[in-house]
Design a protein around this motif. Sequence first.
Motif, PDB file in Angstrom:
ATOM      1  N   ALA A   4      81.625 -44.487  86.844  1.00 58.26           N
ATOM      2  CA  ALA A   4      82.627 -43.707  87.537  1.00 58.26           C
ATOM      3  C   ALA A   4      82.551 -42.252  87.139  1.00 58.26           C
ATOM      4  CB  ALA A   4      84.020 -44.256  87.200  1.00 58.26           C
ATOM      5  N   PHE A   5      82.128 -41.381  88.075  1.00 57.18           N
ATOM      6  CA  PHE A   5      82.063 -39.961  87.807  1.00 57.18           C
ATOM      7  C   PHE A   5      82.822 -39.229  88.904  1.00 57.18           C
ATOM      8  CE2 PHE A   5      77.556 -40.890  86.216  1.00 57.18           C
ATOM      9  CZ  PHE A   5      78.035 -41.222  84.978  1.00 57.18           C
ATOM     10  N   THR A   6      83.123 -37.980  88.652  1.00 59.22           N
ATOM     11  CA  THR A   6      83.677 -37.142  89.698  1.00 59.22           C
ATOM     12  C   THR A   6      83.024 -35.787  89.661  1.00 59.22           C
ATOM     13  OG1 THR A   6      85.698 -36.283  90.682  1.00 59.22           O
ATOM     14  CG2 THR A   6      85.580 -36.215  88.308  1.00 59.22           C
ATOM     15  N   ARG A   7      82.853 -35.165  90.791  1.00 60.25           N
ATOM     16  CA  ARG A   7      82.224 -33.856  90.853  1.00 60.25           C
ATOM     17  C   ARG A   7      83.209 -32.808  91.324  1.00 60.25           C
ATOM     18  NH1 ARG A   7      76.744 -31.739  93.829  1.00 60.25           N
ATOM     19  NH2 ARG A   7      76.957 -29.617  93.088  1.00 60.25           N
ATOM     20  N   ARG A   8      83.147 -31.635  90.739  1.00 63.45           N
ATOM     21  CA  ARG A   8      83.920 -30.510  91.197  1.00 63.45           C
ATOM     22  C   ARG A   8      82.963 -29.507  91.824  1.00 63.45           C
ATOM     23  NH1 ARG A   8      88.963 -29.589  87.210  1.00 63.45           N
ATOM     24  NH2 ARG A   8      89.363 -31.757  86.748  1.00 63.45           N
ATOM     25  N   ALA A   9      83.403 -28.868  92.880  1.00 64.27           N
ATOM     26  CA  ALA A   9      82.514 -27.960  93.601  1.00 64.27           C
ATOM     27  C   ALA A   9      81.997 -26.866  92.679  1.00 64.27           C
ATOM     28  CB  ALA A   9      83.273 -27.337  94.773  1.00 64.27           C
ATOM     29  N   GLY A  10      80.692 -26.644  92.722  1.00 69.70           N
ATOM     30  CA  GLY A  10      80.092 -25.575  91.935  1.00 69.70           C
ATOM     31  C   GLY A  10      79.920 -25.891  90.476  1.00 69.70           C
ATOM     32  N   GLU A  11      80.139 -27.134  90.052  1.00 68.39           N
ATOM     33  CA  GLU A  11      80.081 -27.496  88.638  1.00 68.39           C
ATOM     34  C   GLU A  11      78.729 -27.134  88.030  1.00 68.39           C
ATOM     35  OE1 GLU A  11      82.235 -28.614  85.581  1.00 68.39           O
ATOM     36  OE2 GLU A  11      82.923 -29.586  87.405  1.00 68.39           O
ATOM     37  N   THR A  12      77.646 -27.436  88.740  1.00 68.35           N
ATOM     38  CA  THR A  12      76.327 -27.195  88.187  1.00 68.35           C
ATOM     39  C   THR A  12      76.057 -25.713  87.976  1.00 68.35           C
ATOM     40  OG1 THR A  12      75.532 -29.144  89.335  1.00 68.35           O
ATOM     41  CG2 THR A  12      73.873 -27.628  88.555  1.00 68.35           C
ATOM     42  N   LYS A  13      76.637 -24.858  88.793  1.00 65.97           N
ATOM     43  CA  LYS A  13      76.342 -23.428  88.721  1.00 65.97           C
ATOM     44  C   LYS A  13      77.307 -22.668  87.818  1.00 65.97           C
ATOM     45  CE  LYS A  13      74.310 -23.350  93.334  1.00 65.97           C
ATOM     46  NZ  LYS A  13      74.354 -22.749  94.678  1.00 65.97           N
ATOM     47  N   GLY A 107      86.782 -46.562  86.209  1.00 63.19           N
ATOM     48  CA  GLY A 107      87.451 -47.662  86.892  1.00 63.19           C
ATOM     49  C   GLY A 107      87.021 -47.869  88.330  1.00 63.19           C
ATOM     50  N   HIS A 108      86.258 -46.923  88.901  1.00 68.18           N
ATOM     51  CA  HIS A 108      85.757 -47.135  90.253  1.00 68.18           C
ATOM     52  C   HIS A 108      84.491 -46.311  90.430  1.00 68.18           C
ATOM     53  CE1 HIS A 108      87.031 -43.115  91.625  1.00 68.18           C
ATOM     54  NE2 HIS A 108      88.082 -43.319  90.845  1.00 68.18           N
ATOM     55  N   ALA A 109      83.699 -46.694  91.424  1.00 70.54           N
ATOM     56  CA  ALA A 109      82.441 -45.992  91.669  1.00 70.54           C
ATOM     57  C   ALA A 109      82.730 -44.566  92.108  1.00 70.54           C
ATOM     58  CB  ALA A 109      81.634 -46.727  92.725  1.00 70.54           C
ATOM     59  N   ASP A 110      81.951 -43.624  91.620  1.00 74.98           N
ATOM     60  CA  ASP A 110      82.147 -42.224  91.937  1.00 74.98           C
ATOM     61  C   ASP A 110      80.780 -41.595  92.200  1.00 74.98           C
ATOM     62  OD1 ASP A 110      82.753 -39.532  92.076  1.00 74.98           O
ATOM     63  OD2 ASP A 110      84.288 -39.657  90.534  1.00 74.98           O
ATOM     64  N   VAL A 111      80.371 -41.620  93.448  1.00 78.23           N
ATOM     65  CA  VAL A 111      79.047 -41.146  93.830  1.00 78.23           C
ATOM     66  C   VAL A 111      78.890 -39.665  93.543  1.00 78.23           C
ATOM     67  CG1 VAL A 111      77.438 -40.859  95.754  1.00 78.23           C
ATOM     68  CG2 VAL A 111      78.832 -42.934  95.586  1.00 78.23           C
ATOM     69  N   GLY A 112      79.968 -38.898  93.701  1.00 79.79           N
ATOM     70  CA  GLY A 112      79.896 -37.462  93.483  1.00 79.79           C
ATOM     71  C   GLY A 112      79.465 -37.096  92.074  1.00 79.79           C
ATOM     72  N   ALA A 113      79.933 -37.849  91.090  1.00 78.97           N
ATOM     73  CA  ALA A 113      79.571 -37.543  89.716  1.00 78.97           C
ATOM     74  C   ALA A 113      78.130 -37.928  89.416  1.00 78.97           C
ATOM     75  CB  ALA A 113      80.511 -38.252  88.757  1.00 78.97           C
ATOM     76  N   VAL A 114      77.655 -38.994  90.051  1.00 80.54           N
ATOM     77  CA  VAL A 114      76.241 -39.332  89.911  1.00 80.54           C
ATOM     78  C   VAL A 114      75.393 -38.195  90.461  1.00 80.54           C
ATOM     79  CG1 VAL A 114      74.420 -40.926  90.612  1.00 80.54           C
ATOM     80  CG2 VAL A 114      76.675 -41.805  90.009  1.00 80.54           C
ATOM     81  N   ARG A 115      75.821 -37.625  91.579  1.00 80.15           N
ATOM     82  CA  ARG A 115      75.108 -36.484  92.152  1.00 80.15           C
ATOM     83  C   ARG A 115      75.128 -35.298  91.194  1.00 80.15           C
ATOM     84  NH1 ARG A 115      77.857 -36.896  98.135  1.00 80.15           N
ATOM     85  NH2 ARG A 115      76.508 -38.539  98.968  1.00 80.15           N
TER      86      ARG A 115
END
Length: 239
Positions: A4-13, A107-115
């Motif tokens: 379970a991951f979550t992504r925030r916009a622009g996190e990588t940059k 607790g749930h699948a989070d495709v954004g965090a995998v990305r």
Amino acid sequence: MLSAFTRRAGETKRGNLDEPSVAWKFAQVFCRIFTTCCFDLKVFGKKYVPHEGGVLLVANHQSYLDPVLVGVRLDRPLNYIAKSELFENRHFAKLLRWLHSFPVHQGHADVGAVRETIARLRAGRALAIFPEGSRTNDGELLPIERGVSLIVRRANVPVIPVAIDGSYQAWPINESMFRPTNIRLVYGPPMELSGLNEQEILRKIEGTLREMLDEMRRTEGNGRRRARNGTAKPRAQFR
């Protein structure tokens, strides 16, 4: 932590993750002193971790200490995945981002965090994960979660196995505070995972970590027996 991951916009940059932040440098100095004094931390195989380029470190998970242990002796900063609850306090969240961490909703699948994980690896970052998904309750390795195989196949970066032993004894999952004891950590050579399917990748990672843990324990046990017999302990083969 892969389920379970979550992504925030622009996190990588956000920020320059190739260079250690001031917070990272300060934390590393403090943690080096702490882990040396409290746990007589010995680290072997650091030569296997490349100094640049994307690299995924997969480690067994024995205690809260493990994220610190995996990165404390390296010459480059690590990126980490931290549970989302730690980001609820905005001041602590800012510190975590200074330490190159990003949040995961458990607790749930989070495709954004995998990305996000894959994006950081492709961007040349070093990232540490604990593919068992949670801390062990007896010091032994838990089954590897499926999510790691997707990251391995999509990111296409070296995968370094990391075996940690002694951190369970230092801080078991049911204890509220750590206690001084010896901890040993070994980085292994990159695993050959190209061309493998999901189950083969999982078996390879789990088998490699088990072999490394077994070898560490045999080496440490032999050293203790030699010490009791009054003979010198040979130089560890993991160096």
